[in-house]
Design an enzyme around this catalytic site. Structure first.
Site, PDB file in Angstrom:
ATOM      1  N   ASP A  57      37.276  37.253  46.057  1.00 49.65           N
ATOM      2  CA  ASP A  57      38.067  36.635  47.118  1.00 49.65           C
ATOM      3  C   ASP A  57      38.380  35.186  46.756  1.00 49.65           C
ATOM      4  O   ASP A  57      37.505  34.333  46.756  1.00 49.65           O
ATOM      5  CB  ASP A  57      37.296  36.702  48.442  1.00 49.65           C
ATOM      6  CG  ASP A  57      38.092  36.139  49.615  1.00 49.65           C
ATOM      7  OD1 ASP A  57      39.253  35.724  49.406  1.00 49.65           O
ATOM      8  OD2 ASP A  57      37.554  36.127  50.732  1.00 49.65           O
ATOM      9  N   HIS A  69      39.115  46.759  24.226  1.00 49.73           N
ATOM     10  CA  HIS A  69      37.751  47.290  24.319  1.00 49.73           C
ATOM     11  C   HIS A  69      36.890  46.764  23.170  1.00 49.73           C
ATOM     12  O   HIS A  69      35.655  46.723  23.270  1.00 49.73           O
ATOM     13  CB  HIS A  69      37.827  48.816  24.272  1.00 49.73           C
ATOM     14  CG  HIS A  69      36.630  49.526  24.805  1.00 49.73           C
ATOM     15  ND1 HIS A  69      35.374  48.954  24.877  1.00 49.73           N
ATOM     16  CD2 HIS A  69      36.486  50.783  25.302  1.00 49.73           C
ATOM     17  CE1 HIS A  69      34.520  49.825  25.381  1.00 49.73           C
ATOM     18  NE2 HIS A  69      35.169  50.941  25.652  1.00 49.73           N
TER      19      HIS A  69
END
EC number: 2.3.1.249
Length: 461
Positions: free
Chosen positions: A393, A168
């Site tokens: 995709d 983070h």
């Protein structure tokens, strides 16, 4: 409406040795500084996220080979991720030292089908973490560690998961999504990411002065609500599915409560108010104590000039809504949501961001943080937009599920709103909320959820 996480089947994996994937082209070595928000001690924690892809019988390519090659190409554009994090000896702040070491890349296989695991939707966190690479970090020392690691796990059905561990301190949720989107773009055959990465961490560095830091929550220390259920290590996780129709009915009922309101409520404002109230009841917080809802507000477009689109560092500010438990209980959901809306707007006020950056610098200088009882503190983070940056995709359609995890001890102070799993068509347009609570409190939470659902939605199914 709620599904408790549990290991449906034993998740046994066969893992290959970890390899280091380096940039496909030579990149120069350097040491990079991080922003004030990156250096916030609460941000030195690993994001663990799992992306689940169904099998595609028409695609004969090997996802591991495609992702390994794409990672090498990605690191040309995001070369800091192939360095290591360490603290500066001069000021103790985090910095990325890039010497071209590479990113840990791990491959695992399972004899199970993803469908038998419900596409990892209901797996216990500790079991699901086996699908994510391990990065050993000693936060108390100055030992260098990798900011990013990847694990690809192939299942017998032909489907697979991409597990990422990303600190983070280097990026926020938006940045994580940007990086993974770029990875899958390259795996799909693009020659470069559609969004150019931008470092520019100096844009969010606070000025240092001699004023004392203001510890968040210190003004109510000793007044915060407490729960008889806390502290405890017996924590359970629930996935709460909320359908699109239920959200609409809740919004409609709230708008009827306050016809004077010129602005409509967002889904986050509605759900955060709803869940905050139920959580308070479930934990049986003392009525006179103060409970706090923390809200993370993105500031990318608030700065002047706005941060570039490709900026992947931390770019959010926390704002808070404070009420006594009694006030929270007696307030309508619409009243609470209106308070959340007003709190969010404070992050856009002139000078607010600058002052927050200064105060964070002061707190780091003084090594100060809130150490009081935090039973009544609750953060609800929204992953619906930051979790999916764009199409992922690269030959196996879009991920059927996304699952964020925590690699530290389970915390009861943080909840997450996500898009629902695509394996359940009835959830299209809805959300799933991930909650952690003490076991006994979770029983109360589910009971309160059923009662509130009947009140606002007219049924308990």
């Amino acid at each position: 409406m709620a599904n408790q996480r549990k290991p449906i089947l034993p998740l046994l994996l066969e893992k290959k040795p970890v390899e280091l994937v380096k940039p496909s082209k030579h990149t120069h070595c350097e040491t990079l500084s991080l922003s004030t928000l990156d250096n916030d001690p609460f941000n030195e924690v690993m994001y663990a996220t799992i992306y689940v892809f169904k099998a595609n019988g028409k695609n004969l390519d090997d996802p591991v080979s495609l992702l390994r090659k794409a990672l090498s190409e990605l690191l040309v554009h995001y070369y800091p991720l192939s360095g290591k994090l360490m603290r500066s000896e001069s000021n103790g702040k985090l910095q990325l030292v890039y010497l071209g070491e590479g990113v840990p890349f791990e491959v695992a296989t399972s004899t199970l089908d993803l469908s038998s695991l419900n596409y990892i939707e209901n797996l216990d966190d500790q079991v699901a973490l086996r699908l994510v690479p391990e990065i050993e970090i000693d936060y108390e020392s100055n030992v260098c560690y990798h900011p990013l690691a990847l694990q690809v796990t192939k299942f017998a059905c032909g489907g697979f998961t991409i597990g990422t561990a990303l600190t983070h301190a280097v990026c926020d949720g938006y940045g994580v999504a940007q990086i993974i989107h770029a990875l899958t773009e390259l795996a799909a055959g693009k020659t470069e990411p559609s969004v150019k990465s931008v470092w520019q961490r100096e844009r969010l560095v606070g000025k240092i002065d001699n004023k004392p830091g203001k510890v968040p929550g210190s003004h109510i220390d000793g007044f915060l609500a407490t729960s008889a259920y806390l502290p405890t290590t017996d924590v359970v996780t629930e996935t709460i599915n909320i359908r699109a129709g239920d959200i609409k009915r809740l919004k409609d009922s709230m708008m009827k409560e306050c016809e004077y309101l010129k602005e409509s409520f967002t889904t986050y404002e509605v759900l955060s108010s709803y869940i905050w109230k139920l959580r308070s009841r479930a934990l049986k917080l003392n009525p006179d104590g103060i409970t706090v809802l923390g809200v993370a507000v993105g500031i990318r477009h608030v700065l002047d000039p706005p941060l570039p689109k490709g900026y992947y560092g931390n770019a959010y500010i926390d704002v808070y809504v404070e009420l006594t438990v009694r006030e929270l209980e007696e307030s309508s959901i619409s009243n609470i949501a209106n308070r959340v809306k007003k709190a969010k707007k404070t992050a856009y006020e002139k000078g607010y961001i600058e002052e927050e950056l200064k105060n964070t610098e002061r707190l780091m200088r003084d090594d100060s943080m809130f150490e009081g009882v935090s039973d009544g503190l609750f953060f609800l983070t929204d992953w619906r937009n930051i979790g999916w940056f764009g199409s992922m995709d690269f030959g196996w359609n879009e991920p059927v599920n996304l699952r964020p995890l925590t690699q530290r001890e389970s915390t009861v102070h943080v909840g997450m709103i996500l898009k629902p799993s695509k394996s359940d068509p009835s959830m299209e347009g809805g959300v799933k909320v991930i909650m952690k609570l003490p076991r006994d409190a979770m029983v109360e939470f589910k009971r309160e959820m059923a009662t509130m659902k009947k009140l606002y939605f007219g049924d308990t199914n």
